[in-house]
Design an enzyme around this catalytic site. Structure first.
Site, PDB file in Angstrom:
ATOM      1  N   ASP A 112       0.969  -1.184   0.138  1.00 60.19           N
ATOM      2  CA  ASP A 112      -0.122   0.064   0.046  1.00 60.19           C
ATOM      3  C   ASP A 112       1.004   1.167  -0.013  1.00 60.19           C
ATOM      4  O   ASP A 112       2.160   1.085   0.208  1.00 60.19           O
ATOM      5  CB  ASP A 112      -1.003  -0.082   1.324  1.00 60.19           C
ATOM      6  CG  ASP A 112      -1.691   1.138   1.394  1.00 60.19           C
ATOM      7  OD1 ASP A 112      -2.379   1.547   0.174  1.00 60.19           O
ATOM      8  OD2 ASP A 112      -1.837   1.540   2.554  1.00 60.19           O
ATOM      9  N   ASP A 114      -0.030   5.159   1.106  1.00 53.23           N
ATOM     10  CA  ASP A 114      -0.020   5.999   2.125  1.00 53.23           C
ATOM     11  C   ASP A 114      -0.150   5.259   3.438  1.00 53.23           C
ATOM     12  O   ASP A 114      -1.166   4.493   3.608  1.00 53.23           O
ATOM     13  CB  ASP A 114      -1.175   6.934   2.032  1.00 53.23           C
ATOM     14  CG  ASP A 114      -1.347   7.740   0.657  1.00 53.23           C
ATOM     15  OD1 ASP A 114      -0.390   8.062   0.303  1.00 53.23           O
ATOM     16  OD2 ASP A 114      -2.376   7.941   0.154  1.00 53.23           O
TER      17      ASP A 114
END
Length: 277
Positions: A112, A114
């Site tokens: 991922d 953020d």
């Protein structure tokens, strides 16, 4: 993969299991699954909003588990079996990529964005708001040495809300990729989902299986790089990063931004990731 599919099927009661595919040209006769992999909608015609039928079906016949590839000779029979299972609420679907054995087969470290490789500071609309997390340079470097493709998959609904453009997002990703390169570690690719059903821009106002936890981005990446998902890893920081691919191992990092519900997936320290590579 056949063995993994059969083992997954054994967890289900009397049912039919189909394998599902995704590509950006999916337009009709698509399927949607819930968090338990049950098919809840079929014959969807909205582009990107569902999975297409892959080439494999699993069912039980005379107490024997049958795994069958769909072809011209059996497609009508299979269609009837799928229709009946859907009507009986016993149709399940698994997003799956079957590797091409004639090519090099890779494994991936999916990350991922953020909250994982950079700090989550809200909707990031410019390069100067990117704060990279130092510990992940070593993680990516170790993954590179272990032969993993490193691929970032990120939901970017800020585009659908009009906070920033796809061009700006690509500039941000190019910046991140270059910063990693300067530190002798490689991010191979970025995949992002710009869509959200509550968005403000019609072009991006769409419910799509590209958006995590659906598996669209991961299937696209797997086809491009011929990735064995059963030997791959996903690292995220929230429950939506648990991708709906039962063969993909997922580990979540607890941050101050989000309280993780799936406690069994939590890792307490980034360095724990080294144990799984």
């Amino acid at each position: 993969m056949r063995e993994l599919l059969i083992n997954f099927y054994k967890q289900l009661k009397e049912s039919v299991l189909i394998t599902l595919d995704f590509n950006t040209e999916n337009k009709e006769n698509l399927y949607k699954i819930n968090s338990n992999y049950k098919v809840i909608e079929k014959n969807i015609n909205a582009k990107l909003s569902g999975y297409s039928l892959n080439n494999t079906i699993i069912y039980k016949k005379n107490n024997n588990i049958i795994i069958e590839e769909i072809n011209e000779n059996n497609k009508d029979y299979i269609k009837e079996k799928i229709e009946l299972a859907f009507e009986n609420n016993t149709l399940y679907g698994v997003p799956t990529y079957f590797t091409d054995s004639t090519k090099q087969i890779d494994k991936a470290l999916f990350l991922d964005r953020d909250g994982v490789i950079n700090k989550d500071t809200g909707y990031i609309d410019s390069i100067d708001r990117i704060i990279l997390i130092e510990d992940f340079f070593d993680v990516v470097r170790k993954a590179n040495k272990k032969g993993y493709k490193v691929i970032v998959t990120t939901n970017q609904s800020g585009i659908s809300y009009g906070y920033y453009s796809e061009e700006t997002l690509n500039d941000i990703h190019n910046f991140i990729k270059e910063e990693y390169r300067k530190r002798n570690c490689i991010i191979d690719d970025f995949y992002y989902c710009p869509y959200h059903i509550k968005g403000n821009i019609d072009k991006y106002k769409l419910e799509t299986v590209l958006r995590k936890p659906d598996a669209g981005m991961h299937l696209l990446a797997s086809k491009k790089y011929n990735i064995d998902l059963s030997k791959s890893i996903m690292i995220g920081d929230r429950d939506s990063d648990i991708i709906q691919i039962p063969f993909l191992k997922t580990y979540l990092i607890q941050t101050e931004n989000y309280e993780i519900e799936n406690k069994k997936n939590i890792i307490n320290n980034i360095k724990e990731i080294y144990n799984y590579l």
